[in-house]
Scaffold this motif. Sequence first.
Motif, PDB file in Angstrom:
ATOM      1  N   LEU A 153       0.927  -1.232  -0.215  1.00  0.00           N
ATOM      2  CA  LEU A 153      -0.149   0.161   0.089  1.00  0.00           C
ATOM      3  C   LEU A 153       0.934   1.146   0.027  1.00  0.00           C
ATOM      4  CD1 LEU A 153      -2.781  -1.432   2.504  1.00  0.00           C
ATOM      5  CD2 LEU A 153      -3.161  -0.551   0.190  1.00  0.00           C
ATOM      6  N   GLN A 154       2.013   1.281   0.671  1.00  0.00           N
ATOM      7  CA  GLN A 154       2.731   2.248   0.720  1.00  0.00           C
ATOM      8  C   GLN A 154       3.348   2.590  -0.723  1.00  0.00           C
ATOM      9  OE1 GLN A 154       3.093   4.724   3.093  1.00  0.00           O
ATOM     10  NE2 GLN A 154       4.132   5.882   1.739  1.00  0.00           N
ATOM     11  N   ALA A 155       3.770   1.649  -1.622  1.00  0.00           N
ATOM     12  CA  ALA A 155       4.147   1.650  -2.720  1.00  0.00           C
ATOM     13  C   ALA A 155       3.163   2.227  -3.727  1.00  0.00           C
ATOM     14  CB  ALA A 155       4.623   0.478  -3.337  1.00  0.00           C
ATOM     15  N   LEU A 156       1.836   2.055  -3.735  1.00  0.00           N
ATOM     16  CA  LEU A 156       0.750   2.878  -4.258  1.00  0.00           C
ATOM     17  C   LEU A 156       0.537   4.106  -3.746  1.00  0.00           C
ATOM     18  CD1 LEU A 156      -2.199   0.055  -4.128  1.00  0.00           C
ATOM     19  CD2 LEU A 156      -0.416   0.423  -5.600  1.00  0.00           C
ATOM     20  N   ILE A 170      -7.601  -1.272  -6.410  1.00  0.00           N
ATOM     21  CA  ILE A 170      -7.299  -2.780  -5.870  1.00  0.00           C
ATOM     22  C   ILE A 170      -7.967  -3.783  -6.616  1.00  0.00           C
ATOM     23  CG2 ILE A 170      -7.697  -4.352  -3.911  1.00  0.00           C
ATOM     24  CD1 ILE A 170      -6.743  -2.097  -1.978  1.00  0.00           C
ATOM     25  N   SER A 171      -7.349  -4.972  -7.072  1.00  0.00           N
ATOM     26  CA  SER A 171      -8.134  -5.920  -7.737  1.00  0.00           C
ATOM     27  C   SER A 171      -7.961  -7.306  -7.207  1.00  0.00           C
ATOM     28  CB  SER A 171      -7.532  -5.974  -9.345  1.00  0.00           C
ATOM     29  OG  SER A 171      -8.219  -7.000 -10.000  1.00  0.00           O
ATOM     30  N   ASN A 172      -8.917  -8.007  -6.957  1.00  0.00           N
ATOM     31  CA  ASN A 172      -8.916  -9.632  -6.364  1.00  0.00           C
ATOM     32  C   ASN A 172      -8.294  -9.502  -5.079  1.00  0.00           C
ATOM     33  OD1 ASN A 172      -9.625 -10.541  -9.194  1.00  0.00           O
ATOM     34  ND2 ASN A 172      -7.741 -10.060  -9.795  1.00  0.00           N
ATOM     35  N   TRP A 173      -8.541  -8.509  -4.293  1.00  0.00           N
ATOM     36  CA  TRP A 173      -8.370  -8.806  -2.902  1.00  0.00           C
ATOM     37  C   TRP A 173      -9.387  -9.095  -2.107  1.00  0.00           C
ATOM     38  CZ3 TRP A 173      -4.744  -4.731  -0.097  1.00  0.00           C
ATOM     39  CH2 TRP A 173      -3.640  -4.833  -0.841  1.00  0.00           C
ATOM     40  N   PRO A 174      -9.263 -10.081  -1.144  1.00  0.00           N
ATOM     41  CA  PRO A 174     -10.584 -10.512  -0.218  1.00  0.00           C
ATOM     42  C   PRO A 174     -10.893  -9.291   0.416  1.00  0.00           C
ATOM     43  CG  PRO A 174      -8.569 -11.824   0.016  1.00  0.00           C
ATOM     44  CD  PRO A 174      -8.170 -11.040  -0.638  1.00  0.00           C
ATOM     45  N   LEU A 175     -11.852  -9.467   1.177  1.00  0.00           N
ATOM     46  CA  LEU A 175     -12.739  -8.333   1.823  1.00  0.00           C
ATOM     47  C   LEU A 175     -11.687  -7.660   2.994  1.00  0.00           C
ATOM     48  CD1 LEU A 175     -15.390  -6.298   2.398  1.00  0.00           C
ATOM     49  CD2 LEU A 175     -16.198  -8.307   3.757  1.00  0.00           C
ATOM     50  N   GLU A 176     -11.318  -8.594   3.971  1.00  0.00           N
ATOM     51  CA  GLU A 176     -10.645  -8.016   5.220  1.00  0.00           C
ATOM     52  C   GLU A 176      -9.333  -7.107   4.767  1.00  0.00           C
ATOM     53  OE1 GLU A 176     -11.800  -7.635   8.206  1.00  0.00           O
ATOM     54  OE2 GLU A 176     -13.780  -8.278   7.208  1.00  0.00           O
ATOM     55  N   PRO A 177      -8.362  -7.770   3.739  1.00  0.00           N
ATOM     56  CA  PRO A 177      -7.294  -6.837   3.329  1.00  0.00           C
ATOM     57  C   PRO A 177      -7.859  -5.318   2.655  1.00  0.00           C
ATOM     58  CG  PRO A 177      -6.795  -9.274   2.832  1.00  0.00           C
ATOM     59  CD  PRO A 177      -8.471  -9.221   3.375  1.00  0.00           C
ATOM     60  N   TYR A 184      -5.609   2.418   5.172  1.00  0.00           N
ATOM     61  CA  TYR A 184      -4.525   2.866   5.212  1.00  0.00           C
ATOM     62  C   TYR A 184      -4.153   3.849   4.051  1.00  0.00           C
ATOM     63  CZ  TYR A 184       0.720   2.228   4.739  1.00  0.00           C
ATOM     64  OH  TYR A 184       2.002   2.722   4.675  1.00  0.00           O
ATOM     65  N   LEU A 185      -4.733   3.877   2.830  1.00  0.00           N
ATOM     66  CA  LEU A 185      -4.786   4.676   1.781  1.00  0.00           C
ATOM     67  C   LEU A 185      -5.290   6.094   2.296  1.00  0.00           C
ATOM     68  CD1 LEU A 185      -5.444   2.556  -1.262  1.00  0.00           C
ATOM     69  CD2 LEU A 185      -3.211   3.391  -0.706  1.00  0.00           C
ATOM     70  N   LYS A 186      -6.504   5.794   3.036  1.00  0.00           N
ATOM     71  CA  LYS A 186      -7.119   7.177   3.609  1.00  0.00           C
ATOM     72  C   LYS A 186      -6.273   7.994   4.481  1.00  0.00           C
ATOM     73  CE  LYS A 186     -11.400   8.536   5.754  1.00  0.00           C
ATOM     74  NZ  LYS A 186     -12.665   7.946   6.263  1.00  0.00           N
ATOM     75  N   ALA A 187      -5.659   7.192   5.427  1.00  0.00           N
ATOM     76  CA  ALA A 187      -4.649   7.521   6.418  1.00  0.00           C
ATOM     77  C   ALA A 187      -3.534   8.404   5.957  1.00  0.00           C
ATOM     78  CB  ALA A 187      -4.257   6.528   7.258  1.00  0.00           C
ATOM     79  N   LEU A 192      -8.635   5.322  -2.382  1.00  0.00           N
ATOM     80  CA  LEU A 192      -8.986   4.262  -3.247  1.00  0.00           C
ATOM     81  C   LEU A 192     -10.033   4.320  -4.154  1.00  0.00           C
ATOM     82  CD1 LEU A 192      -8.466   1.157  -3.860  1.00  0.00           C
ATOM     83  CD2 LEU A 192      -9.912   0.522  -1.883  1.00  0.00           C
ATOM     84  N   LEU A 193      -9.526   4.544  -5.500  1.00  0.00           N
ATOM     85  CA  LEU A 193     -10.606   4.948  -6.215  1.00  0.00           C
ATOM     86  C   LEU A 193     -11.666   3.676  -6.682  1.00  0.00           C
ATOM     87  CD1 LEU A 193     -11.476   7.267  -8.505  1.00  0.00           C
ATOM     88  CD2 LEU A 193     -10.308   5.828 -10.122  1.00  0.00           C
ATOM     89  N   ILE A 194     -11.078   2.537  -6.980  1.00  0.00           N
ATOM     90  CA  ILE A 194     -11.883   1.559  -7.560  1.00  0.00           C
ATOM     91  C   ILE A 194     -11.278   0.230  -7.206  1.00  0.00           C
ATOM     92  CG2 ILE A 194     -10.468   1.408  -9.772  1.00  0.00           C
ATOM     93  CD1 ILE A 194     -13.380   1.345 -11.087  1.00  0.00           C
TER      94      ILE A 194
END
Length: 319
Positions: A153-156, A170-177, A184-187, A192-194
Amino acid sequence: MKEQYFADKNRYDNGMEYERCGRSGVLLPKVSLGFWHNFGSVDPYERSREITHYAFDHGITHFDLANNYGPVYGSAEETMGRLMDEDFRPYRDELFISTKAGYDMWPGPYGNWGSRKYLMASLDQSLRRMKLDYVDLFYSHRYDPETPLEETLQALVDIVRQGKALYVGISNWPLEPLKFGYEYLKAHDVTLLIYQGRLNMLDRKPQEQGILDFCADNGVGFIAFSPLAQGLLTDRYLNGIPEDSRMSKGKFLKESMLTPELLAQLRQYNDDAKSRGETLAEMALSWILQQRGVTSVLIGASSTAQLEKNLKCCKAGRP
């Protein structure tokens, strides 16, 4: 000498509708063009050119790629780069171009999964192939259970801060991650666009797992890939397996998948579509677009005729 491309002056009046992507300033076409198949080095370039021209002329502004789309790996992005140089450079600011990294791309420990090294190196390569200074959207293509999520996420975050991508997804991630990634991105002041996930009438996991609801509730867009289930949700397999079909080649679709139960279900869906005055494919695509939280649907195309047919889903289901 190649004829110069001039986009249709009426491209935004040809029936395409645009949907706001979550809580952002981005409007995506309800139908986006995916480069997973049909745009690689094994495919005729002139056909790719014809399809992308038709797409843009009919309001499709979003082209979706990934580092290893082809075949061969990287060649779909090279096709995009050639298209940029020959046709689309004057229209760059009208296009919304995405790419991804997360699946196998090159040998060794740094050409796969979700490390900072892989994501950043891959995006640099993608930009060179596509002849771009930046992409509009860069995805983590899949969840990596071994790499710390904070690293991915920090790389993003840093990719956005470097100006190499305007937005991240994010693509193909389970719900909890996914929930962790959103926070994390919001902080770190990155939206997180989509979320990109597989969704179709035969595979409803994003709904069943709560991913679509999470996206809708938190202002994250959702774009569906494999909307026709690799062709199952068309009239292609209603009467058996055609010799030239994807299933006959057995790479992505296996013949064993077409069970009597599935065939009966497909035929029922086809009857339902006929009763609505639609094809099965039109109904399958319009079904996705009517689901809560869905922003856009990704379609592939092997011809302009196929693309023309699938664009009818924008009107399907309307009174």
